[in-house]
Scaffold this motif. Sequence first.
Motif, PDB file in Angstrom:
ATOM      1  N   GLU A 138      63.247  18.854 186.831  1.00  0.00           N
ATOM      2  CA  GLU A 138      63.780  17.665 186.170  1.00  0.00           C
ATOM      3  C   GLU A 138      64.911  17.514 184.590  1.00  0.00           C
ATOM      4  N   THR A 139      65.904  16.987 184.376  1.00  0.00           N
ATOM      5  CA  THR A 139      66.812  16.814 183.232  1.00  0.00           C
ATOM      6  C   THR A 139      65.779  17.058 181.903  1.00  0.00           C
ATOM      7  N   HIS A 140      66.271  17.736 181.203  1.00  0.00           N
ATOM      8  CA  HIS A 140      65.585  17.823 180.013  1.00  0.00           C
ATOM      9  C   HIS A 140      65.874  17.089 179.175  1.00  0.00           C
ATOM     10  N   VAL A 141      64.802  16.841 177.827  1.00  0.00           N
ATOM     11  CA  VAL A 141      65.783  16.277 177.104  1.00  0.00           C
ATOM     12  C   VAL A 141      65.414  16.416 175.282  1.00  0.00           C
ATOM     13  N   LEU A 142      66.721  16.909 174.358  1.00  0.00           N
ATOM     14  CA  LEU A 142      66.705  16.936 173.377  1.00  0.00           C
ATOM     15  C   LEU A 142      66.410  16.281 172.068  1.00  0.00           C
ATOM     16  N   ASP A 143      65.096  16.704 171.622  1.00  0.00           N
ATOM     17  CA  ASP A 143      65.540  15.554 170.541  1.00  0.00           C
ATOM     18  C   ASP A 143      65.771  15.092 169.333  1.00  0.00           C
ATOM     19  N   GLN A 144      67.115  14.368 168.669  1.00  0.00           N
ATOM     20  CA  GLN A 144      67.673  14.764 168.069  1.00  0.00           C
ATOM     21  C   GLN A 144      66.858  14.889 166.515  1.00  0.00           C
ATOM     22  N   ASP A 145      65.632  14.548 166.261  1.00  0.00           N
ATOM     23  CA  ASP A 145      65.731  14.374 165.330  1.00  0.00           C
ATOM     24  C   ASP A 145      65.212  16.186 165.214  1.00  0.00           C
ATOM     25  N   LYS A 146      64.586  16.840 165.759  1.00  0.00           N
ATOM     26  CA  LYS A 146      64.202  17.965 165.709  1.00  0.00           C
ATOM     27  C   LYS A 146      65.187  18.980 165.400  1.00  0.00           C
ATOM     28  N   CYS A 147      66.402  19.256 166.037  1.00  0.00           N
ATOM     29  CA  CYS A 147      67.274  19.526 166.025  1.00  0.00           C
ATOM     30  C   CYS A 147      67.615  20.214 165.273  1.00  0.00           C
ATOM     31  N   ILE A 148      67.518  21.804 164.901  1.00  0.00           N
ATOM     32  CA  ILE A 148      68.836  22.160 163.746  1.00  0.00           C
ATOM     33  C   ILE A 148      69.919  22.867 163.693  1.00  0.00           C
ATOM     34  N   LYS A 149      70.717  22.182 165.362  1.00  0.00           N
ATOM     35  CA  LYS A 149      71.881  22.601 165.632  1.00  0.00           C
ATOM     36  C   LYS A 149      71.759  24.551 165.841  1.00  0.00           C
ATOM     37  N   CYS A 150      70.888  25.154 165.562  1.00  0.00           N
ATOM     38  CA  CYS A 150      71.347  26.622 165.855  1.00  0.00           C
ATOM     39  C   CYS A 150      72.042  27.144 166.885  1.00  0.00           C
ATOM     40  N   GLY A 151      71.477  26.562 167.813  1.00  0.00           N
ATOM     41  CA  GLY A 151      72.808  26.875 169.228  1.00  0.00           C
ATOM     42  C   GLY A 151      72.610  27.716 169.868  1.00  0.00           C
ATOM     43  N   ILE A 152      71.029  28.117 169.777  1.00  0.00           N
ATOM     44  CA  ILE A 152      70.475  28.847 170.478  1.00  0.00           C
ATOM     45  C   ILE A 152      69.567  28.188 172.422  1.00  0.00           C
ATOM     46  N   CYS A 153      70.448  27.250 172.681  1.00  0.00           N
ATOM     47  CA  CYS A 153      70.036  26.545 174.247  1.00  0.00           C
ATOM     48  C   CYS A 153      71.312  26.584 174.206  1.00  0.00           C
ATOM     49  N   TYR A 154      72.959  26.172 173.301  1.00  0.00           N
ATOM     50  CA  TYR A 154      73.920  26.623 173.725  1.00  0.00           C
ATOM     51  C   TYR A 154      73.594  27.703 174.448  1.00  0.00           C
ATOM     52  N   ASP A 155      73.443  29.002 173.871  1.00  0.00           N
ATOM     53  CA  ASP A 155      74.398  30.302 174.163  1.00  0.00           C
ATOM     54  C   ASP A 155      72.952  30.811 175.613  1.00  0.00           C
ATOM     55  N   ALA A 156      72.307  30.436 175.644  1.00  0.00           N
ATOM     56  CA  ALA A 156      71.386  30.368 177.127  1.00  0.00           C
ATOM     57  C   ALA A 156      71.135  29.902 177.544  1.00  0.00           C
ATOM     58  N   CYS A 157      71.435  28.071 177.608  1.00  0.00           N
ATOM     59  CA  CYS A 157      71.652  27.705 179.292  1.00  0.00           C
ATOM     60  C   CYS A 157      72.708  28.823 180.242  1.00  0.00           C
ATOM     61  N   LYS A 158      72.173  29.354 181.261  1.00  0.00           N
ATOM     62  CA  LYS A 158      73.500  29.286 182.301  1.00  0.00           C
ATOM     63  C   LYS A 158      73.672  28.745 183.297  1.00  0.00           C
ATOM     64  N   PHE A 159      73.434  27.624 182.960  1.00  0.00           N
ATOM     65  CA  PHE A 159      73.753  26.250 183.600  1.00  0.00           C
ATOM     66  C   PHE A 159      75.482  24.901 182.650  1.00  0.00           C
ATOM     67  N   ASN A 160      76.140  25.465 181.772  1.00  0.00           N
ATOM     68  CA  ASN A 160      76.987  25.042 181.019  1.00  0.00           C
ATOM     69  C   ASN A 160      75.891  23.046 181.417  1.00  0.00           C
ATOM     70  N   ALA A 161      74.454  23.216 180.905  1.00  0.00           N
ATOM     71  CA  ALA A 161      74.210  22.085 180.973  1.00  0.00           C
ATOM     72  C   ALA A 161      73.718  21.456 179.719  1.00  0.00           C
ATOM     73  N   ILE A 162      74.078  22.545 178.268  1.00  0.00           N
ATOM     74  CA  ILE A 162      74.110  21.691 177.310  1.00  0.00           C
ATOM     75  C   ILE A 162      75.713  21.837 176.784  1.00  0.00           C
ATOM     76  N   ALA A 163      76.328  20.534 176.119  1.00  0.00           N
ATOM     77  CA  ALA A 163      77.344  20.359 176.042  1.00  0.00           C
ATOM     78  C   ALA A 163      77.219  19.515 174.723  1.00  0.00           C
ATOM     79  N   ILE A 164      78.754  19.800 173.622  1.00  0.00           N
ATOM     80  CA  ILE A 164      78.789  19.343 172.309  1.00  0.00           C
ATOM     81  C   ILE A 164      79.308  18.286 172.122  1.00  0.00           C
ATOM     82  N   ARG A 165      78.787  17.589 171.484  1.00  0.00           N
ATOM     83  CA  ARG A 165      79.030  15.560 171.713  1.00  0.00           C
ATOM     84  C   ARG A 165      79.361  15.941 170.295  1.00  0.00           C
TER      85      ARG A 165
END
Lengths: 618, 156
Positions: free
Chosen positions: A591-618
Amino acid sequence: MVDRLKNRDELITLRKNLVAQHKDGNKKLISLCSGSGCGAYGTASVYDSLVAELKKAGLSDQVEVRLTGCHGFCEKGPIMVIHPEGIFYPQVKPDMIPDIVEMTLKNGEIVEKFLFKDPVSKKKIIHEKDIPFYKLQKRVIFGRNQMIDPTNVLHYIAEDGYKGLEKALFEMEPQQIIQEIKGAGLRGRGGGGFPTGIKWASCAKHDGDRYVICNADEGDPGAYMDRSLLEGNPHSIIEGMLIAAVAMQSHNGFVYVRHEYPLAVKNLNIALKSAREIGLLGKNILGSGFDFDIKVSRGGGSFVCGESTALMASLEGKPGRPRAKYVHTVEKGFRESPSSLNNVETYANVPHIINNGAEWYASMGTEGSKGTKIFSLVGNVVNTGLVEVPMGTNLRTIIYDIGGGIPKKKKFKAVQSGGPSGGCIPEQFLDVPVDFDELVKIGSMMGSGGMIVMDQDTCMVDVARYFLDFLKEESCGQCNPCREGIKQMLDVLTRICAGHGKEGDIELLEELGAMVQKFSLCGLGTSSPNPVLTTLMYFRHEYEAHIKDKKCPAGVCKPLFHYEIVDGTCTGCGLCARKCPQDAITGAKKETHVLDQDKCIKCGICYDACKFNAIAIR
Amino acid sequence: MKKTDIDWPKITKIVQDYNSDPECLLMIMQDISDIYNYVPPEVIPVLVEKLGVSESLIYSVATFYKTISLEPRGKYIINVCTGTACHVRGAEKITHALAEELGIEEGQTTADGMFTLDAVRCVGACASGPVAMVNHDTHGALNRSSALEMLDQYRK
């Protein structure tokens, strides 16, 4: 070691014998790259296992292992090439050695699984010459690197080494040498592009103890061809300097080399020592009556010392501060004497011109830029390494055909050329031929040949900030426009990147840039606004996005973007959630995952890891 | 450092290797730096005497060039390359990871005197970026975890 060569005939005989020995076809030669790139990937341990394994197999007498200079394809290091066939094994590890020795060297078979796989065609390639990275190059200057152990002068002599010196000493008048260099159209490879022959001629016409100096203070970040030449083929630089010395009747030479290049310093010193022992440096070279020797001086990690007057001040043991050039260094330079300063790659070109003639040399390249040029193709590109092509080759050939394009299917954004004084070239100019004049027309410059490829994830405002930060550190502080101007521009850029940009900032940058450009004392200052001005020329919209929309479209400036998981694209594989160091991503499997913005430190590890381009920069 | 802790015969040898040539001042200081990882200010009066240069010139050279430090530095000097190629491949993340692990900031030395964390503008190993140098060793293709493993090699 060979005895001191007393005359030209002895050198010719020595070369003949060496070539004859080399043609002994039964012996295999393994060329193992030990340049700094491959060295960092572990050439030393590969060499040790190879020597041990050959001994075990009883092949030590039939196979020669040669630790050579840089082959150029640094991305795939450590690199091994087995001659005479030219079998190419990339990324060699010690545990691969037993198979290579057993199969290839003993039985003459190819170890299929170790072969190079072309990232574009996905085909396996056996021979070095068929690899697109090499196939499209013209390696005039760089080609000999891989046949030479830089610590062995005989290897260089066997590859036609010091033939140009012979000609210069025994067949040509100094004036003729200068004419030949002029006729070849050789221009300074350090970045300035000043015609070398004209520089030599003006130095030669001033009286005094003339100095021949080699600028090996390779400062442009992202460029390392000089390092590889000095490390891999130091005798070619020595020969180039010797010919320059004959042309200008100079008896003292200096190489000013970066302290941060320990292997280059070491190999150069070994080469100088053996050249002296064999009679190619020092008094009465080859019995000609001509004297010349070279000293090595190590720099201290200061970028401005690449500037001619600063370099000469540094050679004199002073702080490397530039001076105004009302009097040129060819008239009064080092020790107030006529001095000719040329770059490493420029000297490497000289023996080829003398050997093959001006006409041959001028047949390569474009109208205003002759010969070949080595580029360091680095950054976000598949095949990184050193690439030598004729002047005038276009950017698309270099980046896509030789470089294999952008990794991870990302989009090309720009190529930065010319170091901190250069500029960022956008996609619409990829078909522009690269030479001294063409790149200037589109607001950049060729410089010393650094080409840093940038993909969609590079923020151009951050790139400008990065270069200005570099230049702020390297400004010597003598003149106000450079010292204060760069700092003010950097302050504005830092503010924009932090999300506090305001209306009028772009105009302020342009005004400051124009002032610094016009009124600084030396080349470092006058060219320092270039990173800002050229990014403004082609990527103004990125500046505007930062200032007006408070957004960093590339996702680099942390206060100006956030990551989001795209509903519908996310497959719920959970990889990002497992990798997140903050446990900021949650969601059920598939199921589509959810990212908690308060916890995120924008390290970019998820963005580099995702194989489906499902993490977007907004 | 106390005056008595300095290996004076070694200093004399370095100066002699350069024929007491004042033009070689920077290289002499670099060689001294190779022994102590910095130039102990105690040697400066000796250099004044042996090279026949002014004290102010020595200070101006020592403070102008980045490879010379007059403050003690760690046994291992880590220079994270911040050249353009390393920068676009994420050199900053390496610096952050090392700074966090060592508990120091760029330019500082750990309390036990083992590591100094510094940045260098480009080491010319651009194809293997991000790169860091530890004294004279080059470490390539770093990421957060391999950068920390690199430290372990020197901790032994």
